[in-house]
Scaffold this motif. Structure first.
Motif, mmCIF file in Angstrom:
data_model
loop_
_atom_site.group_PDB
_atom_site.id
_atom_site.type_symbol
_atom_site.label_atom_id
_atom_site.label_comp_id
_atom_site.label_asym_id
_atom_site.label_seq_id
_atom_site.Cartn_x
_atom_site.Cartn_y
_atom_site.Cartn_z
ATOM 1 N N GLU A 81 -7.105 20.631 63.040
ATOM 2 C CA GLU A 81 -6.765 22.041 62.947
ATOM 3 C C GLU A 81 -7.450 22.699 61.761
ATOM 4 O O GLU A 81 -7.936 23.821 61.850
ATOM 5 N N ILE A 82 -7.500 21.969 60.647
ATOM 6 C CA ILE A 82 -8.190 22.493 59.456
ATOM 7 C C ILE A 82 -9.683 22.642 59.745
ATOM 8 O O ILE A 82 -10.289 23.654 59.389
ATOM 9 N N THR A 83 -10.253 21.663 60.444
ATOM 10 C CA THR A 83 -11.678 21.699 60.775
ATOM 11 C C THR A 83 -11.967 22.875 61.725
ATOM 12 O O THR A 83 -13.003 23.551 61.576
ATOM 13 N N LYS A 84 -11.090 23.138 62.689
ATOM 14 C CA LYS A 84 -11.285 24.236 63.624
ATOM 15 C C LYS A 84 -11.298 25.575 62.889
ATOM 16 O O LYS A 84 -12.041 26.477 63.256
ATOM 17 N N LYS A 85 -10.473 25.733 61.892
ATOM 18 C CA LYS A 85 -10.364 26.992 61.164
ATOM 19 C C LYS A 85 -11.552 27.209 60.214
ATOM 20 O O LYS A 85 -11.820 28.335 59.825
ATOM 21 N N SER A 86 -12.258 26.149 59.881
ATOM 22 C CA SER A 86 -13.375 26.262 58.939
ATOM 23 C C SER A 86 -14.622 26.786 59.568
ATOM 24 O O SER A 86 -14.944 26.912 60.623
#
Length: 126
Positions: free
Chosen positions: A121-126
């Motif tokens: 999820e963190i990677t998707k938002k980056s």
């Protein structure tokens, strides 16, 4: 069954608790017996005669007749460490058996899955 091997210091502490137990009310006696079982793995029922009070005198008699052994502090520490390792191993095996049978959740695996999802999820938002 609890332990039968104690250090001299532990025997003195147990004797003190037994004196206190015999001078206490019923509720306090119950707490002291609990403390003896939990803190020292000392079960009065392992050493006393059924129906008789167990106090410091009976403790000393159990030592004299060999029902209780007094060992040095280092040996007792090693023995406690081994018991702790054995308990941890047995608990881990019990937990694994519960997970394998479907009676419990493998929380370590669930936490790893959660952390992976969170990282995605963190990677998707980056």
């Amino acid at each position: 069954m609890g332990r039968t091997k104690f250090s001299a210091k532990e025997i003195e502490e147990i004797a003190k608790l037994l004196r206190l137990k015999n001078a206490s009310n019923r509720a306090r006696q119950k707490q002291i017996r609990h403390d003896l079982r939990v803190d020292y793995e000392f079960n009065i029922s392992d050493f006393n005669e059924q129906g008789k009070a167990f106090g410091e005198t009976e403790l000393r008699e159990a030592v004299k007749r060999g029902a209780i052994a007094i060992l040095d502090d280092a040996t007792i520490a090693d023995m406690k460490a081994k018991r702790a390792r054995d308990k941890a191993r047995d608990e881990e095996a019990r937990q694994q058996e519960a997970v394998d049978s479907g009676q419990a959740t493998d929380w370590k695996a669930a936490m790893e899955e959660w952390e992976q999802w969170e990282q995605q999820e963190i990677t998707k938002k980056s």
